[in-house]
Design a protein around this motif. Sequence first.
Motif, PDB file in Angstrom:
ATOM      1  N   ASP A 168       0.828  -1.207   0.000  1.00 41.60           N
ATOM      2  CA  ASP A 168       0.000   0.000   0.000  1.00 41.60           C
ATOM      3  C   ASP A 168       0.864   1.260   0.000  1.00 41.60           C
ATOM      4  OD1 ASP A 168      -2.285  -1.489  -0.046  1.00 41.60           O
ATOM      5  OD2 ASP A 168      -2.903  -1.047   2.008  1.00 41.60           O
ATOM      6  N   GLU A 169       1.945   1.221   0.743  1.00 39.64           N
ATOM      7  CA  GLU A 169       2.810   2.391   0.807  1.00 39.64           C
ATOM      8  C   GLU A 169       3.482   2.646  -0.547  1.00 39.64           C
ATOM      9  OE1 GLU A 169       6.491   4.057   3.555  1.00 39.64           O
ATOM     10  OE2 GLU A 169       4.983   2.710   4.416  1.00 39.64           O
ATOM     11  N   GLU A 170       3.951   1.596  -1.195  1.00 40.24           N
ATOM     12  CA  GLU A 170       4.569   1.751  -2.522  1.00 40.24           C
ATOM     13  C   GLU A 170       3.551   2.262  -3.532  1.00 40.24           C
ATOM     14  OE1 GLU A 170       7.950  -1.827  -2.302  1.00 40.24           O
ATOM     15  OE2 GLU A 170       5.914  -2.245  -3.041  1.00 40.24           O
ATOM     16  N   LEU A 171       2.333   1.789  -3.431  1.00 40.90           N
ATOM     17  CA  LEU A 171       1.290   2.215  -4.350  1.00 40.90           C
ATOM     18  C   LEU A 171       0.938   3.684  -4.135  1.00 40.90           C
ATOM     19  CD1 LEU A 171      -0.426   1.037  -6.610  1.00 40.90           C
ATOM     20  CD2 LEU A 171      -2.094   0.302  -4.893  1.00 40.90           C
ATOM     21  N   ALA A 172       0.825   4.078  -2.880  1.00 42.89           N
ATOM     22  CA  ALA A 172       0.523   5.474  -2.573  1.00 42.89           C
ATOM     23  C   ALA A 172       1.603   6.406  -3.122  1.00 42.89           C
ATOM     24  CB  ALA A 172       0.371   5.660  -1.066  1.00 42.89           C
ATOM     25  N   LEU A 173       2.857   6.037  -2.917  1.00 46.26           N
ATOM     26  CA  LEU A 173       3.961   6.853  -3.422  1.00 46.26           C
ATOM     27  C   LEU A 173       3.992   6.879  -4.944  1.00 46.26           C
ATOM     28  CD1 LEU A 173       6.766   5.890  -0.887  1.00 46.26           C
ATOM     29  CD2 LEU A 173       5.700   8.144  -1.172  1.00 46.26           C
ATOM     30  N   ALA A 174       3.613   5.774  -5.575  1.00 49.21           N
ATOM     31  CA  ALA A 174       3.557   5.743  -7.045  1.00 49.21           C
ATOM     32  C   ALA A 174       2.515   6.719  -7.564  1.00 49.21           C
ATOM     33  CB  ALA A 174       3.253   4.321  -7.518  1.00 49.21           C
ATOM     34  N   GLY A 175       1.400   6.857  -6.848  1.00 49.97           N
ATOM     35  CA  GLY A 175       0.381   7.821  -7.245  1.00 49.97           C
ATOM     36  C   GLY A 175       0.873   9.249  -7.122  1.00 49.97           C
ATOM     37  N   ILE A 176       1.594   9.549  -6.056  1.00 51.00           N
ATOM     38  CA  ILE A 176       2.156  10.890  -5.884  1.00 51.00           C
ATOM     39  C   ILE A 176       3.209  11.153  -6.949  1.00 51.00           C
ATOM     40  CG2 ILE A 176       3.407  12.414  -4.309  1.00 51.00           C
ATOM     41  CD1 ILE A 176       2.158  10.765  -1.998  1.00 51.00           C
ATOM     42  N   ASP A 177       4.019  10.134  -7.267  1.00 49.49           N
ATOM     43  CA  ASP A 177       5.011  10.283  -8.342  1.00 49.49           C
ATOM     44  C   ASP A 177       4.330  10.544  -9.686  1.00 49.49           C
ATOM     45  OD1 ASP A 177       7.095   9.895  -6.578  1.00 49.49           O
ATOM     46  OD2 ASP A 177       7.377   7.772  -7.081  1.00 49.49           O
ATOM     47  N   ALA A 178       3.193   9.882  -9.926  1.00 45.10           N
ATOM     48  CA  ALA A 178       2.453  10.103 -11.173  1.00 45.10           C
ATOM     49  C   ALA A 178       1.968  11.542 -11.253  1.00 45.10           C
ATOM     50  CB  ALA A 178       1.276   9.130 -11.259  1.00 45.10           C
ATOM     51  N   LEU A 179       1.521  12.088 -10.125  1.00 45.79           N
ATOM     52  CA  LEU A 179       1.109  13.495 -10.079  1.00 45.79           C
ATOM     53  C   LEU A 179       2.298  14.406 -10.383  1.00 45.79           C
ATOM     54  CD1 LEU A 179      -0.873  15.806  -9.348  1.00 45.79           C
ATOM     55  CD2 LEU A 179      -0.177  15.478  -6.952  1.00 45.79           C
ATOM     56  N   ALA A 180       3.434  14.133  -9.757  1.00 44.53           N
ATOM     57  CA  ALA A 180       4.632  14.946  -9.988  1.00 44.53           C
ATOM     58  C   ALA A 180       5.082  14.868 -11.449  1.00 44.53           C
ATOM     59  CB  ALA A 180       5.756  14.498  -9.062  1.00 44.53           C
ATOM     60  N   ASP A 181       5.011  13.685 -12.042  1.00 48.67           N
ATOM     61  CA  ASP A 181       5.385  13.523 -13.453  1.00 48.67           C
ATOM     62  C   ASP A 181       4.426  14.294 -14.359  1.00 48.67           C
ATOM     63  OD1 ASP A 181       7.490  11.889 -12.727  1.00 48.67           O
ATOM     64  OD2 ASP A 181       6.420  10.014 -13.150  1.00 48.67           O
ATOM     65  N   PHE A 182       3.144  14.296 -14.006  1.00 49.02           N
ATOM     66  CA  PHE A 182       2.147  15.025 -14.802  1.00 49.02           C
ATOM     67  C   PHE A 182       2.429  16.521 -14.752  1.00 49.02           C
ATOM     68  CE2 PHE A 182      -2.162  17.036 -15.008  1.00 49.02           C
ATOM     69  CZ  PHE A 182      -2.448  16.715 -16.330  1.00 49.02           C
ATOM     70  N   ILE A 183       2.804  17.034 -13.594  1.00 48.24           N
ATOM     71  CA  ILE A 183       3.132  18.452 -13.453  1.00 48.24           C
ATOM     72  C   ILE A 183       4.293  18.827 -14.378  1.00 48.24           C
ATOM     73  CG2 ILE A 183       4.115  20.148 -11.839  1.00 48.24           C
ATOM     74  CD1 ILE A 183       2.422  18.696  -9.645  1.00 48.24           C
ATOM     75  N   LYS A 184       5.315  17.966 -14.436  1.00 44.54           N
ATOM     76  CA  LYS A 184       6.430  18.211 -15.345  1.00 44.54           C
ATOM     77  C   LYS A 184       5.980  18.114 -16.801  1.00 44.54           C
ATOM     78  CE  LYS A 184       9.960  16.388 -12.181  1.00 44.54           C
ATOM     79  NZ  LYS A 184      10.942  15.300 -11.952  1.00 44.54           N
ATOM     80  N   GLU A 185       5.139  17.140 -17.092  1.00 42.84           N
ATOM     81  CA  GLU A 185       4.648  16.921 -18.458  1.00 42.84           C
ATOM     82  C   GLU A 185       3.924  18.150 -19.002  1.00 42.84           C
ATOM     83  OE1 GLU A 185       0.979  14.439 -20.533  1.00 42.84           O
ATOM     84  OE2 GLU A 185       1.915  13.614 -18.726  1.00 42.84           O
ATOM     85  N   ILE A 186       3.119  18.809 -18.156  1.00 40.80           N
ATOM     86  CA  ILE A 186       2.330  19.948 -18.627  1.00 40.80           C
ATOM     87  C   ILE A 186       3.086  21.267 -18.502  1.00 40.80           C
ATOM     88  CG2 ILE A 186       0.145  18.781 -18.201  1.00 40.80           C
ATOM     89  CD1 ILE A 186      -0.162  20.311 -15.618  1.00 40.80           C
ATOM     90  N   GLY A 187       4.331  21.199 -18.031  1.00 40.14           N
ATOM     91  CA  GLY A 187       5.213  22.360 -18.074  1.00 40.14           C
ATOM     92  C   GLY A 187       5.088  23.339 -16.925  1.00 40.14           C
ATOM     93  N   LEU A 188       4.566  22.886 -15.787  1.00 39.56           N
ATOM     94  CA  LEU A 188       4.470  23.768 -14.631  1.00 39.56           C
ATOM     95  C   LEU A 188       5.733  23.656 -13.775  1.00 39.56           C
ATOM     96  CD1 LEU A 188       0.722  23.375 -13.570  1.00 39.56           C
ATOM     97  CD2 LEU A 188       1.782  25.172 -14.946  1.00 39.56           C
ATOM     98  N   PRO A 189       6.024  24.660 -12.957  1.00 34.13           N
ATOM     99  CA  PRO A 189       7.250  24.639 -12.146  1.00 34.13           C
ATOM    100  C   PRO A 189       7.190  23.594 -11.041  1.00 34.13           C
ATOM    101  CG  PRO A 189       5.899  26.534 -11.571  1.00 34.13           C
ATOM    102  CD  PRO A 189       5.267  25.921 -12.790  1.00 34.13           C
ATOM    103  N   THR A 190       8.351  23.240 -10.531  1.00 34.46           N
ATOM    104  CA  THR A 190       8.443  22.195  -9.501  1.00 34.46           C
ATOM    105  C   THR A 190       9.223  22.638  -8.266  1.00 34.46           C
ATOM    106  OG1 THR A 190      10.420  21.282 -10.580  1.00 34.46           O
ATOM    107  CG2 THR A 190       8.280  20.354 -11.228  1.00 34.46           C
TER     108      THR A 190
END
Length: 389
Positions: free
Chosen positions: A324-346
């Motif tokens: 569950d912990e690995e899955l939760a972190l994977a979801g947050i990583d997917a959000l972070a990757d999406f932010i980079k994909e759409i060109g917003l700052p990090t």
Amino acid sequence: MENFIFENSTKAYFGKGCVSQYLPDVLKQYGENVMLAYGGGSIKRNGIYEEITEILKAAGKTVTEFSGIMSNPVYTKVLEGAKLAKEKQIDLILAVGGGSVMDCCKAISLAAVYDGDVWDDFWMKAGTVSVSPVPLGIVMTVTGTGSEMNGGAVITNEIMKIKTGRDYPALNAQFALLDPLYTYSVPKKQMVSGSFDSLSHMMEIYFSLPNEDNVSDDINEALMRGVIRDLRKAIADPDDYTARSNLVWASTMAENRVLKLGKKTDFECHLMEHQVGAYTDCNHGCGLAVLHPPYYRHIYKDGLPKFVRFATNVWGIDPTGKTDEELALAGIDALADFIKEIGLPTTLWELGVTDKQQAEEIADTCFLSPGSYRRLTREDIREIFASAY
């Protein structure tokens, strides 16, 4: 689900041509004096100003213009608008623009009829609106805040360096005209950051109690998937009407109070971003993009079941072989990757926070939300800001 009472008094008109189709008849319900409020003048370049002023002229209205509303509306601008509304005995404020124009005009509608200090009595602390604000109508040109169908208004006191929002049902616009074609002229960055703001609102509501299956979370998951899908499509083809119209209504759905029914809600990330904005005047959606991933990495263990649902139901991550912990972190990583994909700052650095001492200073001014999975301390917020720096 928590107990709730639901009301939304704003009448929405949605679709191509809705302004020319409906505004003439709507105007008949109001007096002669109309304040036409807008921002920096983009509506004059894209033809929206001409269309609306012609409708107002044909309706026989006396128009007082109030322009120059900034992207992060400040209290002095609210007072300027309220003074003008009093002098001209305004019968209707017509706010044409995005969330900043809408929010400023909501505050003006109250300040124009209130004898006290609206900042002290309604924004610095929660108040009770016992007067009748000047009627407000909205023509939306920028999507993202969802301010078109609620009483919320975020205002910055530039002297105190405090940016805060309140939602008073009495400040709901009486009508909102939502033509997706009006959003086409918005620059790509603004369209992207506004759409991320919509996603942010959804996440702020979703990541809160109750964790048990509930209607609000079910609707929310569908809306989050839709924003991710439609933002990608709108970036690929800015003239994709299906994607753009979906983004408009998703923005409204995120903040017309429907998703909040039965939910505690969080909005700690918004409170943190507001203070970053108060110090730097950064774009709101960009600030949220920087803060959401580090915030969620800080609290995910406290709301682990919901973060697991977010990973599987929103991002479609296969749970096979993952804890569950690995899955939760994977979801947050997917959000972070999406932010980079759409060109917003990090990083906070990209927002104008130029040193770590300033980051700590801003962190120490942030309000603390009671609705999150774990009520943060000042040290928690400093750690989040340090990881975002």
